[in-house]
Design an enzyme around this catalytic site. Structure first.
Site, mmCIF file in Angstrom:
data_model
loop_
_atom_site.group_PDB
_atom_site.id
_atom_site.type_symbol
_atom_site.label_atom_id
_atom_site.label_comp_id
_atom_site.label_asym_id
_atom_site.label_seq_id
_atom_site.Cartn_x
_atom_site.Cartn_y
_atom_site.Cartn_z
ATOM 1 C CG ASN A 135 12.011 -0.769 -4.829
ATOM 2 O OD1 ASN A 135 11.263 -0.671 -3.856
ATOM 3 N ND2 ASN A 135 11.602 -0.545 -6.067
ATOM 4 C CG HIS A 137 8.112 0.525 -3.519
ATOM 5 N ND1 HIS A 137 7.651 -0.228 -4.569
ATOM 6 C CD2 HIS A 137 7.606 -0.093 -2.407
ATOM 7 C CE1 HIS A 137 6.910 -1.225 -4.119
ATOM 8 N NE2 HIS A 137 6.873 -1.165 -2.818
ATOM 9 C CD GLU A 142 8.360 1.129 -7.776
ATOM 10 O OE1 GLU A 142 9.184 0.971 -6.850
ATOM 11 O OE2 GLU A 142 7.608 0.216 -8.160
HETATM 12 C C1 F6R Z 1 1.201 -1.443 -0.781
HETATM 13 C C2 F6R Z 1 2.326 -0.504 -0.809
HETATM 14 C C3 F6R Z 1 3.722 -0.969 -0.928
HETATM 15 C C4 F6R Z 1 4.074 -1.917 0.220
HETATM 16 C C5 F6R Z 1 5.516 -2.396 0.138
HETATM 17 C C6 F6R Z 1 5.811 -3.455 1.183
HETATM 18 O O1 F6R Z 1 -0.015 -0.738 -0.756
HETATM 19 O O2 F6R Z 1 2.113 0.678 -0.766
HETATM 20 O O3 F6R Z 1 4.586 0.128 -0.947
HETATM 21 O O4 F6R Z 1 3.866 -1.256 1.438
HETATM 22 O O5 F6R Z 1 5.786 -2.911 -1.126
HETATM 23 O O6 F6R Z 1 5.006 -4.567 0.950
HETATM 24 P P1 F6R Z 1 4.907 -5.764 1.992
HETATM 25 O O7 F6R Z 1 4.284 -5.175 3.219
HETATM 26 O O8 F6R Z 1 4.065 -6.803 1.342
HETATM 27 O O9 F6R Z 1 6.319 -6.203 2.263
#
Ligand code: F6R
Length: 240
Positions: A135, A137, A142
């Protein structure tokens, strides 16, 4: 803001590891923040490998956590601290005082925010490695986030509570996260957003095409006055 595209996640990770190693070699007590999640795992692996080869010495560096799930600590597989601890901090044999991480199980979350805010205020961040959520974030910032916030506790977006199941062995009733805020993230001396894999192609394109808006938190990084780059593999860059 620069966008670098490399053939595969391994090359992307090696390039990011090169950057972190140079920063720490130039400033041994650098403050580094590396996101949890799946994307940075190969960067962590590379850093450990190269520290073992004595290409870099992390004994004076500081590692700040980007975020954590409220209700979790290192005892839950899939928590942010467990990911960083198992893949980076423990293999690097860091001392406790080198790790500044949110405790998602703290009784007093206000105190927890103050503790982390104080550290960042005093020391700043020399480098931050971010992932991007489906999304858009960043950390747990968020959609709808305030771009000028310090660390904060936030309700998790529906996309996050769906995607999170990939990290855990069982379904967990998580509803909130604790995260560095954009004020701190954007002040990092150097900021890299890493994305790999086809499933990130759509959100990467949207982020690159959209001017800064809090509906798509990752667009905030365009507001940083410091060195900011996207590091993508060919799959994540597929729609550019
Ligand atoms: C985790 C974090 C999240 C992830 C994001 C992508 O500490 O800050 O913002 O970076 O959700 O997650 P992955 O890398 O698992 O696709």
């Amino acid at each position: 803001m620069n966008t670098f595209i490399f053939k595969n996640p391994e090359i992307v990770s090696n390039k990011i590891a090169d950057k972190i190693i140079k920063i720490v070699n130039d400033k041994p007590n650098a403050v580094i923040c590396i996101a949890g999640g799946d994307t940075p795992l190969p960067v962590m692996k590379e850093l450990v490998k190269r520290a073992k080869r004595k290409e870099v010495d992390f004994t004076k560096a500081y590692f700040v956590g980007l975020d954590e799930w409220i209700g979790l600590d290192k005892n839950t597989r899939g928590s942010c601290i467990q990911t960083l601890e198992d893949n980076l901090y423990a293999p690097l044999e860091l001392k406790e005082n080198q790790i500044i991480f949110f405790n998602g199980k703290a009784n007093n979350l206000k105190k927890e925010l103050d503790r982390i805010n104080k550290f960042i205020q005093q020391c700043g961040l020399d480098f931050i490695l971010l992932g991007i959520g489906m999304n858009g974030h960043i950390g747990f910032n968020e959609p709808g986030v305030n771009f000028s916030s310090d660390a904060q506790v936030v309700p998790l977006d529906n996309v996050t509570t769906t995607v999170m199941n990939k990290y855990f062995d069982e379904k967990l009733p998580l509803t909130e996260g604790i995260t560095l805020g954009f004020k701190q993230i954007l002040n990092a001396k150097e900021l890299v957003l890493m994305a790999t894999g086809l499933k990130k192609a759509d959100i990467v394109k949207k982020t690159i095409d959209t001017p800064p808006t809090n509906e798509l938190p990752a667009t905030a990084i365009k507001l940083s006055k410091n060195k900011t780059s996207f590091f993508l593999d060919e799959d994540a860059a597929n729609l550019l």
